[in-house]
Design an enzyme around this catalytic site. Sequence first.
Site, mmCIF file in Angstrom:
data_model
loop_
_atom_site.group_PDB
_atom_site.id
_atom_site.type_symbol
_atom_site.label_atom_id
_atom_site.label_comp_id
_atom_site.label_asym_id
_atom_site.label_seq_id
_atom_site.Cartn_x
_atom_site.Cartn_y
_atom_site.Cartn_z
ATOM 1 N N TYR A 88 -16.769 -10.937 -10.938
ATOM 2 C CA TYR A 88 -16.790 -12.258 -11.599
ATOM 3 C C TYR A 88 -16.952 -12.102 -13.113
ATOM 4 O O TYR A 88 -16.336 -12.842 -13.891
ATOM 5 C CB TYR A 88 -17.877 -13.153 -10.976
ATOM 6 C CG TYR A 88 -17.387 -13.758 -9.684
ATOM 7 C CD1 TYR A 88 -17.608 -13.144 -8.457
ATOM 8 C CD2 TYR A 88 -16.598 -14.907 -9.709
ATOM 9 C CE1 TYR A 88 -17.088 -13.666 -7.283
ATOM 10 C CE2 TYR A 88 -16.084 -15.435 -8.542
ATOM 11 C CZ TYR A 88 -16.319 -14.817 -7.329
ATOM 12 O OH TYR A 88 -15.787 -15.329 -6.178
ATOM 13 N N HIS A 118 -13.083 -26.108 -6.154
ATOM 14 C CA HIS A 118 -13.692 -24.828 -5.792
ATOM 15 C C HIS A 118 -14.696 -24.358 -6.827
ATOM 16 O O HIS A 118 -15.007 -23.177 -6.917
ATOM 17 C CB HIS A 118 -12.596 -23.762 -5.585
ATOM 18 C CG HIS A 118 -11.764 -24.022 -4.368
ATOM 19 N ND1 HIS A 118 -10.474 -23.586 -4.241
ATOM 20 C CD2 HIS A 118 -12.040 -24.724 -3.232
ATOM 21 C CE1 HIS A 118 -9.986 -23.969 -3.062
ATOM 22 N NE2 HIS A 118 -10.914 -24.664 -2.438
ATOM 23 N N CYS A 168 -33.303 -22.673 -5.898
ATOM 24 C CA CYS A 168 -33.973 -23.851 -6.507
ATOM 25 C C CYS A 168 -32.973 -24.834 -7.095
ATOM 26 O O CYS A 168 -33.357 -25.850 -7.663
ATOM 27 C CB CYS A 168 -34.948 -23.390 -7.606
ATOM 28 S SG CYS A 168 -34.120 -22.819 -9.096
ATOM 29 N N CYS A 209 -32.449 -16.017 -11.693
ATOM 30 C CA CYS A 209 -32.662 -17.416 -12.089
ATOM 31 C C CYS A 209 -33.825 -17.495 -13.079
ATOM 32 O O CYS A 209 -34.902 -16.913 -12.850
ATOM 33 C CB CYS A 209 -32.978 -18.238 -10.835
ATOM 34 S SG CYS A 209 -33.422 -19.945 -11.177
ATOM 35 N N THR A 247 0.501 -23.938 -6.191
ATOM 36 C CA THR A 247 -0.434 -23.485 -5.160
ATOM 37 C C THR A 247 0.338 -23.028 -3.932
ATOM 38 O O THR A 247 1.311 -23.639 -3.523
ATOM 39 C CB THR A 247 -1.452 -24.576 -4.761
ATOM 40 O OG1 THR A 247 -2.271 -24.062 -3.694
ATOM 41 C CG2 THR A 247 -0.796 -25.876 -4.342
ATOM 42 N N SER A 248 -0.141 -21.930 -3.334
ATOM 43 C CA SER A 248 0.511 -21.366 -2.143
ATOM 44 C C SER A 248 0.207 -22.226 -0.914
ATOM 45 O O SER A 248 0.749 -21.997 0.157
ATOM 46 C CB SER A 248 0.023 -19.930 -1.926
ATOM 47 O OG SER A 248 -1.400 -19.919 -1.811
HETATM 48 C C1 BV8 Z 1 -14.321 -23.919 4.382
HETATM 49 C C2 BV8 Z 1 -13.194 -19.980 -5.604
HETATM 50 C C3 BV8 Z 1 -15.605 -24.670 6.207
HETATM 51 C C4 BV8 Z 1 -13.684 -18.569 -5.542
HETATM 52 C C5 BV8 Z 1 -11.652 -20.128 -3.724
HETATM 53 C C6 BV8 Z 1 -12.097 -17.428 8.545
HETATM 54 C C7 BV8 Z 1 -13.393 -17.284 8.092
HETATM 55 C C8 BV8 Z 1 -13.955 -18.144 7.161
HETATM 56 C C9 BV8 Z 1 -13.201 -19.208 6.674
HETATM 57 C C10 BV8 Z 1 -11.903 -19.342 7.127
HETATM 58 C C11 BV8 Z 1 -11.341 -18.476 8.057
HETATM 59 N N1 BV8 Z 1 -10.066 -18.864 8.281
HETATM 60 C C12 BV8 Z 1 -9.786 -19.957 7.541
HETATM 61 C C13 BV8 Z 1 -10.904 -20.269 6.865
HETATM 62 C C14 BV8 Z 1 -11.056 -21.359 5.941
HETATM 63 C C15 BV8 Z 1 -10.856 -20.783 4.529
HETATM 64 C C16 BV8 Z 1 -9.374 -20.576 4.288
HETATM 65 O O1 BV8 Z 1 -8.644 -21.534 4.134
HETATM 66 N N2 BV8 Z 1 -8.939 -19.297 4.270
HETATM 67 C C17 BV8 Z 1 -7.542 -19.007 4.020
HETATM 68 C C18 BV8 Z 1 -7.412 -17.657 3.309
HETATM 69 C C19 BV8 Z 1 -6.803 -19.023 5.367
HETATM 70 N N3 BV8 Z 1 -11.381 -21.795 3.648
HETATM 71 C C20 BV8 Z 1 -12.662 -21.735 3.283
HETATM 72 O O2 BV8 Z 1 -13.407 -20.832 3.571
HETATM 73 C C21 BV8 Z 1 -13.151 -22.940 2.509
HETATM 74 N N4 BV8 Z 1 -14.349 -23.430 3.129
HETATM 75 O O3 BV8 Z 1 -13.307 -24.017 5.023
HETATM 76 O O4 BV8 Z 1 -15.576 -24.245 4.877
HETATM 77 C C22 BV8 Z 1 -15.565 -23.418 7.043
HETATM 78 C C23 BV8 Z 1 -16.636 -22.557 6.997
HETATM 79 C C24 BV8 Z 1 -16.609 -21.398 7.806
HETATM 80 C C25 BV8 Z 1 -15.505 -21.114 8.626
HETATM 81 C C26 BV8 Z 1 -14.404 -21.993 8.629
HETATM 82 C C27 BV8 Z 1 -14.427 -23.150 7.830
HETATM 83 C C28 BV8 Z 1 -13.494 -22.550 1.070
HETATM 84 C C29 BV8 Z 1 -12.234 -22.086 0.389
HETATM 85 C C30 BV8 Z 1 -12.540 -21.882 -1.102
HETATM 86 C C31 BV8 Z 1 -12.507 -20.410 -1.434
HETATM 87 N N5 BV8 Z 1 -12.651 -20.256 -2.890
HETATM 88 N N6 BV8 Z 1 -11.828 -20.043 -5.051
HETATM 89 C C32 BV8 Z 1 -13.064 -17.737 -6.619
HETATM 90 O O5 BV8 Z 1 -12.146 -18.195 -7.330
HETATM 91 O O6 BV8 Z 1 -13.517 -16.584 -6.764
HETATM 92 S S1 BV8 Z 1 -10.086 -20.108 -3.107
HETATM 93 C C33 BV8 Z 1 -9.075 -19.382 -4.250
HETATM 94 O O7 BV8 Z 1 -7.928 -18.940 -3.560
HETATM 95 C C34 BV8 Z 1 -8.540 -20.328 -5.270
HETATM 96 O O8 BV8 Z 1 -9.484 -21.260 -5.702
HETATM 97 C C35 BV8 Z 1 -7.379 -20.980 -4.578
HETATM 98 O O9 BV8 Z 1 -7.773 -22.082 -3.833
HETATM 99 C C36 BV8 Z 1 -6.952 -19.919 -3.610
HETATM 100 C C37 BV8 Z 1 -5.694 -19.270 -4.097
HETATM 101 O O10 BV8 Z 1 -4.731 -20.230 -3.852
HETATM 102 P P1 BV8 Z 1 -3.732 -20.682 -5.018
HETATM 103 O O11 BV8 Z 1 -4.477 -21.379 -6.077
HETATM 104 O O12 BV8 Z 1 -2.625 -21.385 -4.342
HETATM 105 O O13 BV8 Z 1 -3.217 -19.346 -5.667
HETATM 106 P P2 BV8 Z 1 -2.253 -18.290 -5.006
HETATM 107 O O14 BV8 Z 1 -2.362 -17.074 -5.818
HETATM 108 O O15 BV8 Z 1 -2.486 -18.254 -3.529
HETATM 109 O O16 BV8 Z 1 -0.795 -18.922 -5.182
HETATM 110 C C38 BV8 Z 1 -0.283 -19.139 -6.469
HETATM 111 C C39 BV8 Z 1 0.931 -20.018 -6.265
HETATM 112 O O17 BV8 Z 1 1.468 -20.348 -7.540
HETATM 113 C C40 BV8 Z 1 2.026 -19.309 -5.490
HETATM 114 O O18 BV8 Z 1 2.574 -20.225 -4.550
HETATM 115 C C41 BV8 Z 1 3.057 -18.967 -6.571
HETATM 116 O O19 BV8 Z 1 4.381 -19.020 -6.063
HETATM 117 C C42 BV8 Z 1 2.846 -20.080 -7.539
HETATM 118 N N7 BV8 Z 1 3.174 -19.776 -8.935
HETATM 119 C C43 BV8 Z 1 2.957 -18.607 -9.611
HETATM 120 N N8 BV8 Z 1 3.330 -18.765 -10.908
HETATM 121 C C44 BV8 Z 1 3.759 -20.054 -11.038
HETATM 122 C C45 BV8 Z 1 3.665 -20.696 -9.795
HETATM 123 N N9 BV8 Z 1 4.007 -21.988 -9.605
HETATM 124 C C46 BV8 Z 1 4.478 -22.665 -10.675
HETATM 125 N N10 BV8 Z 1 4.584 -22.129 -11.910
HETATM 126 C C47 BV8 Z 1 4.256 -20.823 -12.128
HETATM 127 N N11 BV8 Z 1 4.387 -20.306 -13.342
HETATM 128 ZN ZN ZN Z 2 -33.767 -20.609 -8.998
#
Ligand code: BV8
Ligand code: ZN
Length: 249
Positions: A72, A124, A135, A153, A194-195
């Site tokens: 990070y 996110h 806390c 903290c 977004t993907s």
């Molecule tokens: C939740 C912050 C309830 C952190 C992020 C198994 C175990 C545990 C959970 C899960 C599981 N299976 C599924 C889940 C749910 C999980 C999930 O969806 N997983 C996915 C991988 C299947 N979701 C969660 O865990 C969420 N919480 O569901 O809680 C729960 C609890 C327990 C169990 C089940 C459910 C929380 C999700 C939030 C995670 N945190 N970010 C950090 O940043 O360090 S997610 C992070 O990845 C980003 O924030 C973003 O959301 C994601 C990446 O996605 P994109 O932004 O779309 O980026 P990406 O690189 O993928 O794509 C880029 C796109 O842009 C592409 O399409 C590309 O073609 C395009 N592009 C590129 N250049 C351009 C362009 N387009 C236009 N112009 C350009 N120039």
């Molecule tokens: Zn604290």
Amino acid sequence: MSDTTIDVPTAAIDALRQATSIVAMTGAGVSAESGVPTFRDAQTGLWSQYKPEALATPDAFVQDPLTAWNWYQWRRELVAATTPNPGHVALCALAELTPALQIITQNVDGLHTSAGSESVVEFHGNLFIDQCDHCGTREQATAYEPLTTPPLCSACAQVLRPGVVLFGELIPEAALRSAVAATEQCDVFLSIGTSSLVYPAAGLAQTALTRGATLIEINTEETPLSSVADVVIRAPSANVLPKLVAALQ
Ligand code: BV8
Ligand code: ZN
């Protein structure tokens, strides 16, 4: 792709012109042209051997907090050196041209806010917040160099974590509520850079579609939304968004 080859479909312009409420859901692709690596890109350099889905988890902060924290810190240093691109700026202009624009961003880089957008739901969280799960203290991070021990903290001396939503964690209640409310009342849902793979964020586009909103996708590549979107603009957002806004002015 040169600028002149991108034509903005009239269906998109007409839908945006008639809209009384627009949602813009943004992902890493919107920040790509500011130099912020997307999640799907291979992480560069030192971090290429790690997978974001493995590091952005509560388990990473339990098993190896220093490595997780230094990922990070590396991202903070990288993002702090970036600036908003014409896509971010165009969304600010769009907000002036339409009665209601709600940006819902999956990005944690803060670039919409630094571009001047006021109504931004950080679905996110934010990369530059230090958060205490014990806390509740939340502080703006100020130093991004590599750490030798995880930060503590200032109020309760417990180990801090970055103010982002890690995989497996729930979306903060207020962010979820605002995002769902905006999605349920929008006429047009823009899915930009977004993907559409991460839930529940990716589910919002489905909700908009089910309600009869017009779904417009702007992405350089195919996504699971492409086949159900009303309009797909296969081009970089930093090129398309300014052209969309120019057509509306
Ligand atoms: C939740 C912050 C309830 C952190 C992020 C198994 C175990 C545990 C959970 C899960 C599981 N299976 C599924 C889940 C749910 C999980 C999930 O969806 N997983 C996915 C991988 C299947 N979701 C969660 O865990 C969420 N919480 O569901 O809680 C729960 C609890 C327990 C169990 C089940 C459910 C929380 C999700 C939030 C995670 N945190 N970010 C950090 O940043 O360090 S997610 C992070 O990845 C980003 O924030 C973003 O959301 C994601 C990446 O996605 P994109 O932004 O779309 O980026 P990406 O690189 O993928 O794509 C880029 C796109 O842009 C592409 O399409 C590309 O073609 C395009 N592009 C590129 N250049 C351009 C362009 N387009 C236009 N112009 C350009 N120039
Ligand atoms: Zn604290």
